[in-house]
Design a protein around this motif. Structure first.
Motif, mmCIF file in Angstrom:
data_model
loop_
_atom_site.group_PDB
_atom_site.id
_atom_site.type_symbol
_atom_site.label_atom_id
_atom_site.label_comp_id
_atom_site.label_asym_id
_atom_site.label_seq_id
_atom_site.Cartn_x
_atom_site.Cartn_y
_atom_site.Cartn_z
ATOM 1 N N ALA A 160 0.830 -1.207 0.000
ATOM 2 C CA ALA A 160 0.000 0.000 0.000
ATOM 3 C C ALA A 160 0.860 1.251 0.000
ATOM 4 O O ALA A 160 0.550 2.239 -0.686
ATOM 5 C CB ALA A 160 -0.927 -0.005 1.207
ATOM 6 N N ASN A 161 1.945 1.234 0.751
ATOM 7 C CA ASN A 161 2.802 2.405 0.829
ATOM 8 C C ASN A 161 3.471 2.697 -0.514
ATOM 9 O O ASN A 161 3.602 3.860 -0.917
ATOM 10 C CB ASN A 161 3.842 2.215 1.933
ATOM 11 N N ARG A 162 3.898 1.643 -1.226
ATOM 12 C CA ARG A 162 4.471 1.837 -2.556
ATOM 13 C C ARG A 162 3.404 2.351 -3.532
ATOM 14 O O ARG A 162 3.665 3.249 -4.341
ATOM 15 C CB ARG A 162 5.071 0.526 -3.065
ATOM 16 N N ARG A 163 2.222 1.761 -3.439
ATOM 17 C CA ARG A 163 1.121 2.164 -4.317
ATOM 18 C C ARG A 163 0.771 3.638 -4.090
ATOM 19 O O ARG A 163 0.597 4.413 -5.041
ATOM 20 C CB ARG A 163 -0.083 1.266 -4.041
ATOM 21 N N ARG A 164 0.675 4.041 -2.852
ATOM 22 C CA ARG A 164 0.352 5.434 -2.519
ATOM 23 C C ARG A 164 1.420 6.376 -3.071
ATOM 24 O O ARG A 164 1.117 7.427 -3.647
ATOM 25 C CB ARG A 164 0.240 5.609 -1.008
ATOM 26 N N ALA A 165 2.686 6.010 -2.893
ATOM 27 C CA ALA A 165 3.787 6.857 -3.348
ATOM 28 C C ALA A 165 3.756 7.042 -4.857
ATOM 29 O O ALA A 165 3.925 8.162 -5.373
ATOM 30 C CB ALA A 165 5.116 6.246 -2.911
ATOM 31 N N GLU A 166 3.540 5.964 -5.585
ATOM 32 C CA GLU A 166 3.536 6.039 -7.048
ATOM 33 C C GLU A 166 2.336 6.839 -7.561
ATOM 34 O O GLU A 166 2.459 7.631 -8.501
ATOM 35 C CB GLU A 166 3.542 4.629 -7.626
ATOM 36 N N VAL A 167 1.176 6.638 -6.941
ATOM 37 C CA VAL A 167 -0.017 7.369 -7.365
ATOM 38 C C VAL A 167 0.113 8.849 -7.014
ATOM 39 O O VAL A 167 -0.300 9.725 -7.791
ATOM 40 C CB VAL A 167 -1.273 6.746 -6.728
ATOM 41 N N LEU A 168 0.693 9.149 -5.866
ATOM 42 C CA LEU A 168 0.884 10.547 -5.483
ATOM 43 C C LEU A 168 1.778 11.268 -6.485
ATOM 44 O O LEU A 168 1.500 12.424 -6.870
ATOM 45 C CB LEU A 168 1.481 10.633 -4.080
#
Length: 346
Positions: A160-168
């Motif tokens: 989730a943290n990687r996903r959030r970072a990439e989407v941000l």
């Protein structure tokens, strides 16, 4: 940040852009995002519903918590898991209250996450759907500043943290205007734990433009040595995190000065009686934290929460226990707001 459970764990004045009241309401034109700022969190879904449009008038920033995933539709944003965005417009008067803050010269920060509910990146595994969920919120409220309050299960979910970072990073790239982005993380006097360090590292690795890291200087539990004051613990936590963040930005290829790193740190105490027995932040302690923030040139000073910035009455129950609607201390209503914003609001 809603009622945390115990966990081990320059003096520059912000300037307001010169805008008409109509422009403020329509465009969100307000505080200069490059200046240090002060702004309380609001528990926007607390009941009885809180009139933050009136109570927060005069603040440059008001941090609204929390947007989380809808419990039945994981890629759909909701306020607290209780109200969809359309429902919040009518039940919480969300748009009306945001417009009132802008008319008074301030603006809002939307905070995703918190201690209750699932942050969208944790619940929604589809990056494109996650992108749309975040964008829907940012576009609807014309948000210039965003906050990701990452705690507990959300904090420990590496995917989730990687996903959030990439989407941000995608969100920031597509916008015509900058999106000032903060990540809010738990801290102990010894600094950030490894999960929190990883969250920052992942954001930087994804190329996200991170305005700063906001430290939740509260609920230290056994991580705070016996006899250490809440102010001393918070100052130690900030200094410890400063070293960690210096190393993280350096590893990401950003050679920041000591002053620049301080400007990318925020503090958020829990005013009054905290969730952990014996942890209390009174107005005098709040004043010391304000002094520290201004002396070090911190980029942000918030607190949890504006709903609590008032003395308790008989209907609130035992003032010795943390309460969602009062501080548990004998104070004047709004006293913490005045003390913590001193020199940071004008």
């Amino acid at each position: 940040m809603t009622r945390h459970r115990p966990r081990s764990r320059r003096r520059l004045l912000p300037s307001l852009l010169l805008c008409s009241a109509a422009a403020l309401a329509l465009t969100g034109c307000g505080p200069d995002p490059d200046e240090p700022w002060s702004g309380p969190y609001v528990n926007a879904t607390a009941y009885p519903h809180f009139d933050f449009g009136t109570e927060a008038a005069g603040q440059s920033h008001t941090v609204l918590g929390f947007v989380v995933a809808d419990p039945e539709e994981p890629c759909t944003p909701s306020w607290g898991g209780y109200y969809g965005l359309d429902e919040a417009e009518t039940t919480l008067r969300m748009e009306e209250q945001i417009a009132a803050l802008r008319e008074s010269g301030g603006d809002v920060v939307v905070s995703f996450g918190g201690a209750a509910g699932s942050e969208l990146a944790t619940a929604c595994s589809d990056p494109d759907a996650l992108f749309e969920a975040y964008r829907t919120v940012l576009d609807r409220y014309e948000v210039p500043v965003v906050d990701f309050d990452i705690e507990y299960d959300d904090l420990e979910d590496q995917d989730a943290n990687r996903r959030r970072a990439e989407v941000l990073e995608r969100l920031q790239e597509e916008r015509d205007e900058p999106l000032e982005t903060w990540v809010t993380l738990p801290v102990a006097p010894h600094g950030l734990d490894q999960d929190s360090v990883e969250v920052v590292a992942q954001l930087l690795a994804a190329g996200a433009d991170l305005a700063g890291v906001n430290l939740m200087t509260m609920n230290y539990s056994e991580s705070r040595p016996a006899g250490q004051s809440m102010v001393a613990a918070s100052e130690e936590a900030a200094r410890s995190a400063h070293g960690q963040l210096t190393a993280l930005w350096d590893a990401a290829g950003q050679d920041l000065s000591e002053e620049q790193v301080w400007n990318r740190i925020g503090l958020t105490p829990m005013i009054g009686v905290n969730d952990v027995a014996g942890e209390i932040v009174d107005p005098a302690a709040a004043g010391e934290l304000n002094d520290f923030a201004r002396e070090q040139g911190l980029g942000r000073l918030s607190f949890w929460s504006l709903n609590r910035d008032r003395p308790c009455t008989a209907e609130h129950g035992d003032p010795a226990e943390a309460n969602d609607f009062c501080s548990g201390l004998e104070e004047e209503t709004g006293e913490f707001t005045r003390v913590l914003s001193r020199g940071l609001e004008d």
